[in-house]
Design a protein around this motif. Structure first.
Motif: not given
Length: 257
Positions: A42-45, A193-195, A201-204, A242-247
């Motif tokens: 996905t574009l997110y991933s 990944i959750i938006n 975003l957050s990831a598990y 991640r905030k605006s793409g940055n961890p």
């Protein structure tokens, strides 16, 4: 044009790497090469893999919401797009033709701790405590022991690792929409990944089993996966924000222990 190889992808996407990959000229965000969309992407991933804001990467490639992409499509990483005017700016990092470590490369500055606008209720169990930070109500995705903290130096860790037993429930840290559920990002195993909003975003990662589907809306505290060891050497949950793409360090967002 430099094409990112499978080997490069391996070292760019791991949860923990050696210190050299913390060099911001080499570590995501990546502004060189291209990515060929594979089934399940996905574009997110893709944005997650390369440390980019999904809105900026979409804009750079002429992809508008809802950010639909197709296998075989080429995503240009050497293009820099725009994000909405009201979005926080991400520090610009120049393209790198030779991603080798340089002693003169400046280190990124740590982001200030986010402001807590609603404190947790300490009279309830930690698993049910939540606090509001950056207009999002957060809770722990798992209440096991934190065995590795966020780190930008030494053994780089873009999130936190939480110990647990195989099959333990992994819960959504906040309300949101599942934008990725799969195992296509090397080093993360079965990943969700959750938006949460336009910025967060957050990831598990490392789940034994994924219990939600892409496109599904989830509520805070909902069980979304079973804890596992996929893509790693032992049972644990790797959790990132991640905030605006940055961890960013997840601990200031989660209720204090």
């Amino acid at each position: 044009m430099l094409v990112i190889t499978a080997f490069a992808l391996t070292i760019l996407t791991g949860c923990n790497t050696s210190a050299i990959y913390g060099d911001r000229a080499y570590n995501p965000p990546v502004y060189w090469g291209r990515h060929v969309v594979e089934r399940g992407d996905t574009l997110y991933s893709i944005a997650w893999r390369y440390g980019r804001d999904y809105r900026e990467l979409g804009n750079a490639n002429g992809i508008a919401p809802p950010y639909t992409i197709h296998p075989g499509q080429v995503i240009r990483l050497d293009r820099k797009g725009r994000v909405p005017a009201n979005a926080p700016r991400v520090a610009s990092r120049p393209p790198a033709n030779n991603p080798s470590r340089s002693s003169t490369t400046p280190r990124p500055q740590p982001e200030p701790a986010p402001k807590v606008t609603r404190q947790p209720n300490r009279n309830v169990d930690l698993s049910k405590q939540s606090q509001t930070v950056s207009d999002i109500n957060w809770r722990w995705p798992h209440v096991g022991t934190v065995i590795a903290k966020y780190s930008t130096s030494g053994k780089v860790n873009k999130g936190i690792d939480i110990a647990g037993n195989s099959g333990d429930p992994v819960k959504a840290a906040a309300d949101g929409n599942v934008v990725y559920a799969g195992n296509g990002l090397l080093g993360y195993g079965n990943l969700i990944i959750i938006n949460h909003n336009e910025h967060y975003l957050s990831a598990y990662a490392h789940n034994r089993r994924i219990l939600v589907q892409e496109g599904e809306n989830v509520k805070q505290g909902q069980t979304i996966a079973e804890l596992g060891s996929t893509g790693t050497d032992g049972n644990k949950l790797h959790f990132e924000i991640r905030k605006s793409g940055n961890p960013v360090d997840p601990l200031p967002y989660l209720p204090p222990r």
